[in-house]
Design a protein around this motif. Structure first.
Motif, PDB file in Angstrom:
ATOM      1  N   LYS A  33       0.827  -1.203   0.000  1.00  0.00           N
ATOM      2  CA  LYS A  33       0.000   0.000   0.000  1.00  0.00           C
ATOM      3  C   LYS A  33       0.861   1.253   0.000  1.00  0.00           C
ATOM      4  O   LYS A  33       0.552   2.244  -0.691  1.00  0.00           O
ATOM      5  CB  LYS A  33      -0.913  -0.010   1.225  1.00  0.00           C
ATOM      6  N   ALA A  34       1.967   1.227   0.747  1.00  0.00           N
ATOM      7  CA  ALA A  34       2.859   2.383   0.767  1.00  0.00           C
ATOM      8  C   ALA A  34       3.501   2.611  -0.608  1.00  0.00           C
ATOM      9  O   ALA A  34       3.653   3.752  -1.054  1.00  0.00           O
ATOM     10  CB  ALA A  34       3.936   2.182   1.834  1.00  0.00           C
ATOM     11  N   LEU A  35       3.871   1.532  -1.294  1.00  0.00           N
ATOM     12  CA  LEU A  35       4.410   1.672  -2.644  1.00  0.00           C
ATOM     13  C   LEU A  35       3.368   2.241  -3.600  1.00  0.00           C
ATOM     14  O   LEU A  35       3.676   3.095  -4.446  1.00  0.00           O
ATOM     15  CB  LEU A  35       4.892   0.315  -3.160  1.00  0.00           C
ATOM     16  N   ALA A  36       2.125   1.789  -3.469  1.00  0.00           N
ATOM     17  CA  ALA A  36       1.060   2.309  -4.320  1.00  0.00           C
ATOM     18  C   ALA A  36       0.845   3.809  -4.087  1.00  0.00           C
ATOM     19  O   ALA A  36       0.650   4.579  -5.035  1.00  0.00           O
ATOM     20  CB  ALA A  36      -0.232   1.534  -4.063  1.00  0.00           C
ATOM     21  N   GLU A  37       0.895   4.239  -2.826  1.00  0.00           N
ATOM     22  CA  GLU A  37       0.745   5.666  -2.526  1.00  0.00           C
ATOM     23  C   GLU A  37       1.921   6.468  -3.063  1.00  0.00           C
ATOM     24  O   GLU A  37       1.753   7.602  -3.533  1.00  0.00           O
ATOM     25  CB  GLU A  37       0.616   5.859  -1.010  1.00  0.00           C
ATOM     26  N   LEU A  38       3.104   5.868  -3.033  1.00  0.00           N
ATOM     27  CA  LEU A  38       4.280   6.550  -3.574  1.00  0.00           C
ATOM     28  C   LEU A  38       4.150   6.743  -5.084  1.00  0.00           C
ATOM     29  O   LEU A  38       4.441   7.819  -5.615  1.00  0.00           O
ATOM     30  CB  LEU A  38       5.530   5.735  -3.241  1.00  0.00           C
ATOM     31  N   VAL A 100       7.125  -7.967  -6.521  1.00  0.00           N
ATOM     32  CA  VAL A 100       6.120  -7.222  -5.760  1.00  0.00           C
ATOM     33  C   VAL A 100       6.062  -5.775  -6.225  1.00  0.00           C
ATOM     34  O   VAL A 100       4.976  -5.194  -6.405  1.00  0.00           O
ATOM     35  CB  VAL A 100       6.423  -7.298  -4.251  1.00  0.00           C
ATOM     36  N   CYS A 101       7.213  -5.164  -6.448  1.00  0.00           N
ATOM     37  CA  CYS A 101       7.256  -3.782  -6.930  1.00  0.00           C
ATOM     38  C   CYS A 101       6.587  -3.648  -8.295  1.00  0.00           C
ATOM     39  O   CYS A 101       5.813  -2.724  -8.550  1.00  0.00           O
ATOM     40  CB  CYS A 101       8.701  -3.298  -6.988  1.00  0.00           C
ATOM     41  N   VAL A 102       6.860  -4.594  -9.177  1.00  0.00           N
ATOM     42  CA  VAL A 102       6.272  -4.565 -10.515  1.00  0.00           C
ATOM     43  C   VAL A 102       4.766  -4.790 -10.451  1.00  0.00           C
ATOM     44  O   VAL A 102       4.005  -4.175 -11.207  1.00  0.00           O
ATOM     45  CB  VAL A 102       6.954  -5.628 -11.406  1.00  0.00           C
ATOM     46  N   GLU A 103       4.314  -5.650  -9.556  1.00  0.00           N
ATOM     47  CA  GLU A 103       2.880  -5.890  -9.412  1.00  0.00           C
ATOM     48  C   GLU A 103       2.161  -4.639  -8.940  1.00  0.00           C
ATOM     49  O   GLU A 103       1.076  -4.297  -9.442  1.00  0.00           O
ATOM     50  CB  GLU A 103       2.648  -7.050  -8.434  1.00  0.00           C
ATOM     51  N   VAL A 104       2.744  -3.940  -7.995  1.00  0.00           N
ATOM     52  CA  VAL A 104       2.146  -2.676  -7.529  1.00  0.00           C
ATOM     53  C   VAL A 104       2.158  -1.642  -8.655  1.00  0.00           C
ATOM     54  O   VAL A 104       1.201  -0.886  -8.847  1.00  0.00           O
ATOM     55  CB  VAL A 104       2.897  -2.149  -6.290  1.00  0.00           C
ATOM     56  N   LEU A 105       3.243  -1.618  -9.423  1.00  0.00           N
ATOM     57  CA  LEU A 105       3.324  -0.698 -10.555  1.00  0.00           C
ATOM     58  C   LEU A 105       2.226  -0.998 -11.570  1.00  0.00           C
ATOM     59  O   LEU A 105       1.599  -0.077 -12.110  1.00  0.00           O
ATOM     60  CB  LEU A 105       4.700  -0.812 -11.200  1.00  0.00           C
ATOM     61  N   VAL A 109      -0.672   1.560 -12.917  1.00  0.00           N
ATOM     62  CA  VAL A 109      -0.794   1.985 -14.319  1.00  0.00           C
ATOM     63  C   VAL A 109      -2.140   1.580 -14.895  1.00  0.00           C
ATOM     64  O   VAL A 109      -2.747   2.328 -15.681  1.00  0.00           O
ATOM     65  CB  VAL A 109       0.360   1.391 -15.152  1.00  0.00           C
ATOM     66  N   SER A 110      -2.642   0.406 -14.539  1.00  0.00           N
ATOM     67  CA  SER A 110      -3.906  -0.071 -15.087  1.00  0.00           C
ATOM     68  C   SER A 110      -5.119   0.401 -14.295  1.00  0.00           C
ATOM     69  O   SER A 110      -6.259   0.137 -14.714  1.00  0.00           O
ATOM     70  CB  SER A 110      -3.907  -1.602 -15.142  1.00  0.00           C
ATOM     71  N   GLY A 111      -4.895   1.077 -13.163  1.00  0.00           N
ATOM     72  CA  GLY A 111      -5.999   1.544 -12.335  1.00  0.00           C
ATOM     73  C   GLY A 111      -6.372   2.984 -12.609  1.00  0.00           C
ATOM     74  O   GLY A 111      -5.900   3.635 -13.549  1.00  0.00           O
ATOM     75  N   LYS A 112      -7.248   3.514 -11.752  1.00  0.00           N
ATOM     76  CA  LYS A 112      -7.744   4.883 -11.942  1.00  0.00           C
ATOM     77  C   LYS A 112      -6.662   5.920 -11.719  1.00  0.00           C
ATOM     78  O   LYS A 112      -6.696   6.992 -12.328  1.00  0.00           O
ATOM     79  CB  LYS A 112      -8.914   5.133 -10.980  1.00  0.00           C
ATOM     80  N   GLU A 113      -5.682   5.625 -10.880  1.00  0.00           N
ATOM     81  CA  GLU A 113      -4.651   6.603 -10.566  1.00  0.00           C
ATOM     82  C   GLU A 113      -3.582   6.725 -11.649  1.00  0.00           C
ATOM     83  O   GLU A 113      -2.782   7.659 -11.623  1.00  0.00           O
ATOM     84  CB  GLU A 113      -3.971   6.224  -9.234  1.00  0.00           C
ATOM     85  N   GLY A 114      -3.568   5.781 -12.599  1.00  0.00           N
ATOM     86  CA  GLY A 114      -2.486   5.765 -13.574  1.00  0.00           C
ATOM     87  C   GLY A 114      -2.868   6.250 -14.955  1.00  0.00           C
ATOM     88  O   GLY A 114      -2.250   5.839 -15.947  1.00  0.00           O
ATOM     89  N   THR A 115      -3.862   7.115 -15.052  1.00  0.00           N
ATOM     90  CA  THR A 115      -4.295   7.576 -16.375  1.00  0.00           C
ATOM     91  C   THR A 115      -3.186   8.315 -17.118  1.00  0.00           C
ATOM     92  O   THR A 115      -3.142   8.280 -18.348  1.00  0.00           O
ATOM     93  CB  THR A 115      -5.517   8.493 -16.227  1.00  0.00           C
ATOM     94  N   ALA A 116      -2.298   8.984 -16.405  1.00  0.00           N
ATOM     95  CA  ALA A 116      -1.225   9.732 -17.069  1.00  0.00           C
ATOM     96  C   ALA A 116      -0.229   8.804 -17.764  1.00  0.00           C
ATOM     97  O   ALA A 116       0.473   9.222 -18.687  1.00  0.00           O
ATOM     98  CB  ALA A 116      -0.490  10.616 -16.054  1.00  0.00           C
ATOM     99  N   HIS A 117      -0.180   7.548 -17.324  1.00  0.00           N
ATOM    100  CA  HIS A 117       0.768   6.589 -17.912  1.00  0.00           C
ATOM    101  C   HIS A 117       0.044   5.445 -18.610  1.00  0.00           C
ATOM    102  O   HIS A 117       0.649   4.405 -18.873  1.00  0.00           O
ATOM    103  CB  HIS A 117       1.692   6.021 -16.822  1.00  0.00           C
ATOM    104  N   ARG A 118      -1.240   5.654 -18.954  1.00  0.00           N
ATOM    105  CA  ARG A 118      -2.004   4.556 -19.562  1.00  0.00           C
ATOM    106  C   ARG A 118      -1.418   4.123 -20.903  1.00  0.00           C
ATOM    107  O   ARG A 118      -1.515   2.956 -21.293  1.00  0.00           O
ATOM    108  CB  ARG A 118      -3.459   4.983 -19.721  1.00  0.00           C
ATOM    109  N   HIS A 119      -0.794   5.057 -21.625  1.00  0.00           N
ATOM    110  CA  HIS A 119      -0.208   4.696 -22.914  1.00  0.00           C
ATOM    111  C   HIS A 119       1.001   3.773 -22.754  1.00  0.00           C
ATOM    112  O   HIS A 119       1.441   3.147 -23.729  1.00  0.00           O
ATOM    113  CB  HIS A 119       0.209   5.956 -23.676  1.00  0.00           C
ATOM    114  N   LEU A 120       1.533   3.677 -21.550  1.00  0.00           N
ATOM    115  CA  LEU A 120       2.669   2.794 -21.283  1.00  0.00           C
ATOM    116  C   LEU A 120       2.234   1.477 -20.645  1.00  0.00           C
ATOM    117  O   LEU A 120       3.076   0.698 -20.195  1.00  0.00           O
ATOM    118  CB  LEU A 120       3.678   3.493 -20.372  1.00  0.00           C
TER     119      LEU A 120
END
Length: 514
Positions: A33-38, A100-105, A109-120
């Protein structure tokens, strides 16, 4: 620098502690959760970009230094000493923290918070699949592989769990998502200009088991097929015994794993005319001892082909004998009977390397040939006129297939100067396969069908028997018919339903995207 961010390094250490220490395992969800917030913090957006574009730096440099033995007394080491300690880091711990880091990433990216990087998102999907599938790529007899699965880290990778189900579920989901991106890579600007051979490399990592160390005869080979190791099995390993006697063995591929292999062969290897890779993939799919009957059928068909060549060479002798013609026709019939029964018993994948659309279309060309003027074969003899016609028919067929091979192998090829040569060899291999099929069609058609349905059939029958008295060459007639059937089979492709000439002989698929 992104890799020196103290919050990122601190959370990565928390993940490592959760994997190593049972008492710290409940902290894994909090660390995630802390990684996701970061990653969601706009001030640290550069971390997301760095992880998406340079994941190999985190895996190969940052984590080994972070998780390796620390310097005595907490002091700083020289660069050489840092590299030495990084090499002592546990590969399992480095992989587990990275995954684990990649899974959080990916969730970001695929969630609501990652719209700025959706093209990646395709980059994140690729990194996620490669990371999650790493434990499944090790082979039997690999001490490191068994050491990974004997430990509890793989069960508790994302939190407390008593089974490998969370890892297996996530890796299968990652494979499906990454496969979807590969299937439409031309629609993605990130991959549209990738080298054709680079796409095939991604396909190999997607569906095929990594090659193990060469054994026996293969040790002497300078090149070993990359696609001959069977499907990548993404399921739980097999356990035997308990306690100190507990052993872990690699799993057998499931029906889903085999279906993915067959799908990528049809979608990626066959349209690119990767004949050698297709043969390797199918051979690896039907590996002995479970599928020894499929391999026996291949060997028997190859022996039948050898008999055809032997008997056909007898036909081309100055004095032909009817027994040679009879055995040639029988051998051709046996070959196609074996192909038919092999496909019926072992499925469509078994027939994929045989390119059965070519003889089917060549038979249509034979109909046109039979409908020609009844006397066309009476003037066919070896000479520059016939040789020129054969060169034209063979040349335009090869040229058509060469252009198709290049158009299907999309992307830039300036990075590898030998790629055009590879594509030319692939087009040539399809042309040779087409010539073999066309020869079979021509022999059967000209010796059996034309002597029945054609005009002057009795005279043509005498030509094959060598008693006609005409100054015609039977071998010239068969050569002309063969190259005509090849050209007809190649160019009749424009009448098909947008399928390449190497596509399986089927007209219906039950898929959403087709």
């Amino acid at each position: 620098m992104a890799w020196e961010n103290s919050r990122l390094l601190a959370e990565l250490l928390r993940v490592r502690d959760g994997h190593e220490t049972p008492a710290a395992r409940p902290e894994l969800p909090a660390a995630r959760k802390a990684l996701a917030e970061l990653f969601a913090d706009p001030d640290f957006e550069y971390l997301v970009r760095a992880l998406l574009h340079r994941p190999e730096h985190l895996l190969g440099v940052v984590l080994p230094r972070l998780l390796g033995p620390q310097a005595a007394g907490g002091g700083k080491d020289t660069v050489e000493e840092q590299e030495r300690r990084a090499g002592q880091a546990s590969a399992l711990h480095v992989w587990s923290v990275f995954t684990v880091c990649v899974e959080v990433l990916w969730e970001h990216v695929s969630g609501k918070e990652g719209t700025a990087h959706r093209h990646l998102e395709p980059l994140a999907a690729r990194t996620r699949f490669l990371a999650l599938s790493e434990p499944f790529r090790h082979r039997a007899g690999d001490a490191e592989w068994e050491g990974w699965w004997r430990k509890e880290i793989l069960k508790h990778l994302f939190g407390r769990s008593d089974t490998w189900a969370p890892l297996v579920r996530k890796v299968r989901e990652a494979r499906d998502i990454w496969r979807g991106h590969l299937n439409r890579h031309q629609s993605l600007p990130l991959f549209d200009h990738a080298s054709p051979l680079a796409i095939e490399e991604e396909v190999r990592w997607l569906a095929f088991q990594a090659p193990g160390p060469p054994k026996g005869f293969f040790k002497s080979l300078p090149y070993r097929p990359k696609f001959s190791n069977g499907p990548l099995a993404l399921c739980e390993p097999k356990e035997k015994g308990k306690g100190a006697r507990r052993k872990v063995a690699p799993p057998d591929p499931t029906a889903a794993d085999k279906a993915v292999l067959v799908d990528v062969v049809e979608r990626h290897l066959l349209p690119r005319f990767a004949v050698g890779a297709t043969w390797s993939a199918v051979w690896g799919l039907y590996r002995p001892p479970v599928y020894h009957r499929a391999l026996v059928a291949y060997v028997t068909a190859a022996l039948g082909l050898a008999l055809v060549i032997a008997f056909f060479s007898a036909i081309l002798m100055p004095f032909m004998e009817s027994v040679s013609i009879t055995f040639t026709l029988l051998a051709i019939g046996v070959c196609y009977l074996l192909i038919g029964f092999g496909t019926l018993i072992h499925g469509r994948a078994w027939a994929m390397p045989l390119f059965l659309r070519i003889p089917a279309a060549g038979a249509v060309g034979l109909i046109v040939l039979v409908a020609f003027h009844p006397d066309w074969w009476k003037n066919v003899t070896w000479g520059w006129g016939l040789i020129s016609a054969l060169v034209v028919l063979g040349g335009v067929s090869f040229g058509y297939l060469l252009i198709e091979a290049r158009n299907h192998n999309t992307g830039m090829i300036s990075d590898r100067g030998w790629t055009p040569f590879v594509l030319a060899v692939r087009a040539l291999s399809v042309t040779i396969t087409g010539l073999v099929h066309s020869l079979f069609v021509a022999v059967v058609g000209m010796i059996t069908l034309t002597t029945v349905f054609g005009e002057d059939n009795n005279l043509l029958r005498e030509v094959w028997a060598g008693t006609s008295g005409l100054s015609v060459s039977p071998s010239a007639i068969l050569a002309a018919a063969t190259f005509w059937c090849l050209a007809a089979g190649v160019f009749s492709q424009i009448l098909w339903d947008d399928q390449p000439i190497t596509a399986p002989l089927s007209h219906r698929r039950w898929r959403d995207e087709r």
